[in-house]
Design an enzyme around this catalytic site. Structure first.
Site, PDB file in Angstrom:
ATOM      1  N   HIS A 197      35.196  66.208  27.617  1.00 18.16           N
ATOM      2  CA  HIS A 197      35.536  66.418  29.030  1.00 18.16           C
ATOM      3  C   HIS A 197      34.586  65.577  29.880  1.00 18.16           C
ATOM      4  O   HIS A 197      33.385  65.557  29.623  1.00 18.16           O
ATOM      5  CB  HIS A 197      35.403  67.898  29.395  1.00 18.16           C
ATOM      6  N   ARG A 200      41.618  62.349  30.491  1.00 16.26           N
ATOM      7  CA  ARG A 200      40.221  62.672  30.203  1.00 16.26           C
ATOM      8  C   ARG A 200      39.540  61.659  29.293  1.00 16.26           C
ATOM      9  O   ARG A 200      38.366  61.341  29.473  1.00 16.26           O
ATOM     10  CB  ARG A 200      40.139  64.077  29.591  1.00 16.26           C
TER      11      ARG A 200
END
Length: 626
Positions: free
Chosen positions: A274, A318
């Site tokens: 992330h 991401r």
């Protein structure tokens, strides 16, 4: 029932082994174990979003169902999901579930199975409306409809219409709202919970799943659960890495049980980083912060993402954002004394907007970074967040293995959520597709069991030795007399994974990683030292069992990554920088012989056909840019 007649032999000492399960041949002590037997139509292992939705669905349909969980249901990691759940409701702007499916296929870097993506995205709208009816307290627009925000990698009109606004949110605590609601519904429908029971292994007979073995943490008793249907919903294995947004309970227990049963896991090389974990602690800052207008900065104060993703900037997928941050740091534009992180700026947003839409982020940033987000940016760094890989299933949740190169369903075994690989996420998951995944496929599992299992179907007796190997392994760990603690070996494993299977990878680093992780696994078997010999609340034992589970998956992750000679989604190799559809548009199936330590890799094709071509056409591969 209490089966006092069952005698299981406790094997105390073990020979050294190269595998991940000890070989029991040197000394034995006979000791009787009173084993508690249970019988249910269906059992669900795990009580996060996927497990609760499956258990709720089964009890609603009249099946005698048990939900077994190692921690209280509302402490499951679904509670930490922040940003939201995708569905093409069209509340904020025009939308279509086919556009959602297009974005999901593109986001997966074309490793996602299009039949499952078709199913998930079409079911998204009724799923979210069902959650609303269950009582999930979604944030609201002025007209009372569910509030939706922008999220990364999402578009209108098949990528041609600009940014979509598709993510349904309950402020920045959507997972918390969803989990508590589902738990309340499960209790309402009289689901039987076994809380603080640690499931150790599947009970298999002739290739079919017959149930599970578990330890009651409170009193140390052994329990065998017999069922017609066993659902694995135990989440991911983020804690195989040193820095992760995952809770410390995210140890992939279900995946490891499947591996020990001789079944494969799929696509474990694809681990999502992330972009915005808090520097130092790894705590998650939701993508919703960028969806509400936040943006990333380097040491020059430059908003750098438009250089990497000109069309969508900070709302690229991401994997793209994490690689971009890493490049900024590598090229000397990182922030801080070590120039080893970036900044997420929210200071231009009004305090009222932050308090309404991102209240948890404001609190988290203050606690874990000492930052007031209305006055200064948050230090962030790419942090392990999600496992795209897991137990291979079809879109109905049925677990798949391979026999003679062909897919075969494992009778009685299902999986859903992060522990499963359906595969709707392929090589990279889009933000807010995870909460959707767990609810859609948790429900799909319950529906499929209803379609295939008649109520009041009689049960066959379990094999007489069911649970012996599991108890032998428990005792081998309890009486380990090596020189290294669980914590020491776990830290070594986590640092190997963090260093050798990171955002960027190459052949030399991965080859070294394979050697190091295999050596670390042997150390777990041959040199583990535990100090608590009891069975009552033995956290030393449970942490060692969790480490065994993590190590199993870490080994397969590293081997799978070393073997894949391309860059695709979250698997970015500097020595193979391009995606290679001709040779590598296929799923990895990884097996581990836990007795010998031998890893075997096979492959199966990606499903490129949708469920109905007249409803949604196949999305053909193209170069993925944002």
């Amino acid at each position: 029932m209490l089966s006092s007649a069952l005698k299981l032999t406790k094997k105390v000492c073990s020979t050294k082994s190269n595998g991940l399960i000890r070989s029991f041949s040197t000394q034995t002590q006979s000791r009787d174990y009173a084993v508690v037997d249970h019988t249910y139509d269906a059992i669900v292992v795990g009580a996060g979003g996927a497990g609760l939705r499956a258990a709720l669905g089964l009890t609603e349909k009249g099946y005698k169902t048990a939900c077994i969980t190692k921690l209280f249901p509302t402490r499951s990691h679904t509670v930490a999901a922040q940003g939201g759940i995708n569905a093409a409701l069209g509340n904020a702007d025009q939308d279509d579930w086919r556009w959602h499916a297009y974005d999901t296929v593109k986001g997966s870097d074309f490793l996602g199975d299009q039949d499952a993506i078709h199913y998930m995205c079409k079911e998204a709208v009724p799923t979210v409306l069902e959650l609303e009816q269950y009582g999930v307290p979604f944030s609201r627009m002025d007209d009372g409809r569910i509030y939706q925000r922008a999220f990364g990698g999402q578009s209108k009109n098949f990528g041609k219409g600009g940014q979509a606004t598709r993510c349904c949110a309950a402020a920045d605590r959507t997972g918390h709202a969803l989990l508590h609601t589902l738990y309340g519904q499960a209790v309402k429908h009289n689901t039987k919970f076994f809380i603080e029971y640690f499931v150790t292994d599947l009970i298999m007979e002739n290739g079919d799943c017959r149930g599970v073995v578990a330890i009651n943490l409170e009193d140390g008793t052994i329990h065998r659960f017999r069922s017609h249907a066993t659902v694995i919903a135990t989440g991911g294995y983020g804690r195989a890495y040193f820095s992760a947004t995952s809770a410390h309970t995210c140890t992939g227990d279900g995946n490891a049980m499947v591996i020990r049963a001789g079944l494969p896991c799929q696509d474990l090389e694809f681990v999502q980083f992330h972009p915005t974990g808090i520097y130092g602690s790894g705590c998650l800052i939701t993508e919703g912060a960028r969806g509400e207008g936040g943006y990333l900065l380097n040491s020059s104060g430059e908003r750098f993402m438009p250089r990497y993703a000109p069309s969508v900037a900070d709302l690229a997928s991401r994997d793209v954002v994490s690689r971009s941050e890493t490049m900024e740091i590598r090229e000397g534009r990182g922030v801080g004394p070590e120039k080893d992180h970036c900044l997420l700026n929210l200071t231009h947003l009004s305090p009222e907007i932050i308090d309404e839409r991102l209240p948890g982020i404001r609190e988290t940033a203050m606690i874990f970074a000492g930052v007031d987000v209305t006055k200064e940016p948050i230090p962030v760094i790419p942090t392990v967040h999600y496992n795209m890989g897991g137990i291979p299933t079809n879109y109905k949740g049925q677990v798949i293995t391979q026999v003679d190169g062909k897919d075969k369903l494992v009778k009685g075994l299902y999986a859903a959520g992060e522990s499963a690989c359906v595969s709707v996420h392929g090589a990279n998951r889009l933000g807010a597709n995870s909460l959707l995944d767990i609810v859609v496929f948790g429900r799909a599992v319950a529906n499929e069991i209803e379609n295939t299992l008649a109520k009041d179907t009689p049960h066959k007796p379990l094999p007489p030795n069911a649970g012996e190997e599991s108890i032998a392994n428990i005792d081998a760990i309890r009486f380990s007399n090596g020189t290294r603690s669980t914590a020491e070996i776990r830290l070594e494993m986590q640092k190997i994974m963090q260093r050798n299977a990171a955002v960027f990878r190459d052949g030399q680093v991965l080859k070294e990683g394979v050697e190091l992780i295999d050596k670390c696994a042997r150390s777990l078997i041959n040199d583990l030292k535990t100090t608590d010999r009891t069975m009552i609340w033995n956290t030393d034992l449970i942490e060692s069992l969790e480490l065994q589970n993590l190590m199993t998956q870490a080994v397969l992750t590293m081997h799978s990554a070393e073997a894949r000679k391309e860059s695709r989604g979250a698997h970015a190799r500097e020595d193979y920088k391009e995606r290679d559809d001709a040779n590598w548009m296929k799923h990895t199936l990884s097996y581990l012989d836990v007795n010998t330590g031998k890893v075997t890799l096979n492959y199966r094709p990606v499903v490129s056909e949708t469920l109905d071509q007249s409803e949604m056409e196949t999305i053909k591969p193209f170069k993925r840019v944002y």
